[in-house]
Enzyme design. Structure first.
Site, PDB file in Angstrom:
ATOM      1  CB  SER A  80       3.271  -0.693   0.316  1.00  0.00           C
ATOM      2  OG  SER A  80       3.983  -1.545  -0.522  1.00  0.00           O
ATOM      3  CG  PHE A 138      12.464  -9.772  -2.024  1.00  0.00           C
ATOM      4  CD1 PHE A 138      13.823  -9.560  -1.813  1.00  0.00           C
ATOM      5  CD2 PHE A 138      11.685  -8.692  -2.404  1.00  0.00           C
ATOM      6  CE1 PHE A 138      14.388  -8.301  -1.975  1.00  0.00           C
ATOM      7  CE2 PHE A 138      12.240  -7.425  -2.560  1.00  0.00           C
ATOM      8  CZ  PHE A 138      13.598  -7.227  -2.348  1.00  0.00           C
TER       9      PHE A 138
HETATM   10  C1  REX Z   1       8.799  -7.268  -0.307  1.00  0.00           C
HETATM   11  C2  REX Z   1       9.461  -8.430   0.387  1.00  0.00           C
HETATM   12  C3  REX Z   1       7.314  -7.199  -0.021  1.00  0.00           C
HETATM   13  C4  REX Z   1       9.458  -8.312   1.903  1.00  0.00           C
HETATM   14  C5  REX Z   1       6.624  -6.061  -0.761  1.00  0.00           C
HETATM   15  N1  REX Z   1       6.639  -4.874  -0.146  1.00  0.00           N
HETATM   16  O1  REX Z   1       6.073  -6.225  -1.826  1.00  0.00           O
HETATM   17  C6  REX Z   1       5.900  -3.738  -0.587  1.00  0.00           C
HETATM   18  C7  REX Z   1       4.891  -3.471   0.518  1.00  0.00           C
HETATM   19  C8  REX Z   1       6.820  -2.577  -0.834  1.00  0.00           C
HETATM   20  O2  REX Z   1       5.144  -2.765   1.462  1.00  0.00           O
HETATM   21  N2  REX Z   1       3.734  -4.152   0.455  1.00  0.00           N
HETATM   22  C9  REX Z   1       2.744  -4.078   1.501  1.00  0.00           C
HETATM   23  C10 REX Z   1      10.178  -9.474   2.582  1.00  0.00           C
HETATM   24  C11 REX Z   1       2.524  -5.391   2.149  1.00  0.00           C
HETATM   25  C12 REX Z   1       1.427  -3.528   1.028  1.00  0.00           C
HETATM   26  O3  REX Z   1       1.313  -3.081  -0.093  1.00  0.00           O
HETATM   27  O4  REX Z   1       0.464  -3.523   1.783  1.00  0.00           O
HETATM   28  N3  REX Z   1       9.594 -10.747   2.225  1.00  0.00           N
HETATM   29  C13 REX Z   1      10.062  -9.256   4.082  1.00  0.00           C
HETATM   30  C14 REX Z   1      10.305 -11.747   1.692  1.00  0.00           C
HETATM   31  C15 REX Z   1       9.505 -13.008   1.391  1.00  0.00           C
HETATM   32  O5  REX Z   1      11.475 -11.690   1.452  1.00  0.00           O
HETATM   33  N4  REX Z   1      10.317 -14.058   0.877  1.00  0.00           N
HETATM   34  O6  REX Z   1       9.066  -9.716   4.677  1.00  0.00           O
HETATM   35  O7  REX Z   1      10.932  -8.563   4.607  1.00  0.00           O
END
Ligand code: REX
Length: 388
Positions: A80, A138
């Site tokens: 992100s 996910f």
């Molecule tokens: C996706 C799943 C998490 C990750 C997500 N990522 O929404 C966005 C991001 C792109 O970077 N957000 C960050 C997966 C935190 C932000 O905005 O600060 N999790 C993993 C799972 C959970 O599969 N069941 O941890 O690899």
């Protein structure tokens, strides 16, 4: 009382210039990286740029198969932190009078969203109420990932997945983190410029700042050049890590598919906060924050974190399969930190890596992270995306 004292009193702690900050504590950073390794990260790196003086730390491996040591020369997926790139492009378009923050998204993308009251500003500040489709995607980390690893989605398909659900709030009523917002941001970029987000990231950010490690290769699956492999932690305790390095990241695109390095992220955030990428007026819009909880706030594609020593820093966090990224800088952009651990879906590592910010900006006066940080973590991420 002397004028100097009055002047000091008038400057809130969070706006303190980097020169007034405690020295970065590299020993502290190093011990944070080592803790992340003990908690399951194969490797971890951090890079601090303090007024041009660069300090780096690294621990562990980039590749579990070959055992190659990880270093700050390795590229990785920034998740992100991509949102900051997308926001910068859109704020430049505001500067160019091609976009108005308080205009309806419907004005630019007619019929895309069912609620015509949703504005561009609400989208960039996660206040649109658009459901985050990654919650469903996910719910099961490994099978969810494998199902999309090689997929290529259109933006519209991702928005449609969100619209199968009710909105989480009416437009503007609440902050609710959702990747859907930054898919809409990508659609706005393409609609307003007539170019792909890749072209716009390149022309507006990557080339002007000479970011040599920063790429948008979607729908390509590989990280160009020297890079750290990323390892997804399965939900089932004790199961082997999954090498998640190669994927399209099509599920995220303009919400999370950029590749970069700690050096480039330091350069990028520093340039942004020093006003090199947008007008001062648009930077102020990005920095106008709505509180998320007691230690975090969100502006337009930009997070603020309030650290234990009273300093606030601006940037973003990132979580894609295999990589946890922190990229933050002081408000004056003079001290920046970028850190990454090459694992994800490991709440302990995510919380521990927050300690790199504390050591980088609060130095030895950093307070150890306690239970409160663990609670905050859940609000930092879309609901349900990280399991301990
Ligand atoms: C996706 C799943 C998490 C990750 C997500 N990522 O929404 C966005 C991001 C792109 O970077 N957000 C960050 C997966 C935190 C932000 O905005 O600060 N999790 C993993 C799972 C959970 O599969 N069941 O941890 O690899």
């Amino acid at each position: 009382m002397g004028a100097a004292v009055l002047c000091l009193l008038a400057v809130p702690a969070h706006a303190a210039p980097a020169a007034a900050l405690p020295q970065p504590d590299l020993t502290g950073v190093d011990s944070v990286l080592r803790s992340a390794l003990r908690q399951g990260a194969p490797g971890a790196i951090a890079r601090i740029d303090d007024h041009g003086t660069v300090r780096t730390a690294s621990a562990g491996v980039a590749d579990r198969r070959t055992g190659r040591a990880i270093s700050n020369a390795d590229r990785f997926r920034i998740g992100s932190v991509t949102k900051v790139f997308s926001a910068v492009v859109l704020l430049q378009l505001v500067d160019e009078k091609k976009l108005a923050l308080d205009a309806s998204v419907d004005h630019y993308l007619p019929g895309l969203l069912p609620d015509r009251r949703i504005t561009v500003r609400q989208v960039l500040g996660h206040r649109s109420g658009l459901y985050d489709y990654t919650n469903d995607m996910f719910a099961s980390s490994v099978s969810g990932f494998e199902a999309v690893r090689s997929k290529v989605f259109t933006y519209r398909q991702l928005v449609d997945r969100s619209l199968r659900h009710a909105r989480t709030n009416s437009p503007g009523a609440a902050y609710a983190y959702s990747n859907t917002n930054f898919v809409v941001a990508g659609m706005l970029i393409e609609k307003l410029t007539g170019h792909s987000v890749r072209t716009e990231y390149e022309n507006r950010v990557i080339k002007p700042l000479k970011l040599r490690d920063t790429f948008y290769v979607h729908p390509g699956k590989q990280i160009p050049g020297r890079h750290a492999n990323g390892y997804l932690t399965p939900d089932r305790a004790g199961a082997a890590l999954v090498d998640a390095t190669e994927q399209t990241v099509s599920w995220a695109q303009s919400a999370g598919a950029v590749i970069s390095s700690t050096r480039d992220l330091d350069t990028f955030l520093s340039a942004l906060l020093r006003g090199r990428l947008t007008s001062a007026a648009q930077l102020r819009q990005m920095e106008h924050m709505i509180p998320v909880n007691s230690t975090q706030a969100y502006g337009l594609g930009l997070r603020r974190r309030d650290l234990s020593c009273g300093i606030s820093v601006y940037g973003h966090t990132g979580a894609v399969q295999g990589y946890y990224t922190y990229a933050f800088a002081t408000k004056d952009g003079r001290r920046s930190l970028a850190a990454v651990a090459n694992t994800s879906n490991n709440g302990a590592v995510l919380t521990t890596m927050l300690g790199t910010l504390e050591s980088a900006f609060c130095g030895k006066s950093a307070k150890p992270l306690r239970g409160a940080a663990v609670v905050e973590r859940h609000e930092d991420l879309a609901p349900g995306v990280v399991r301990d």
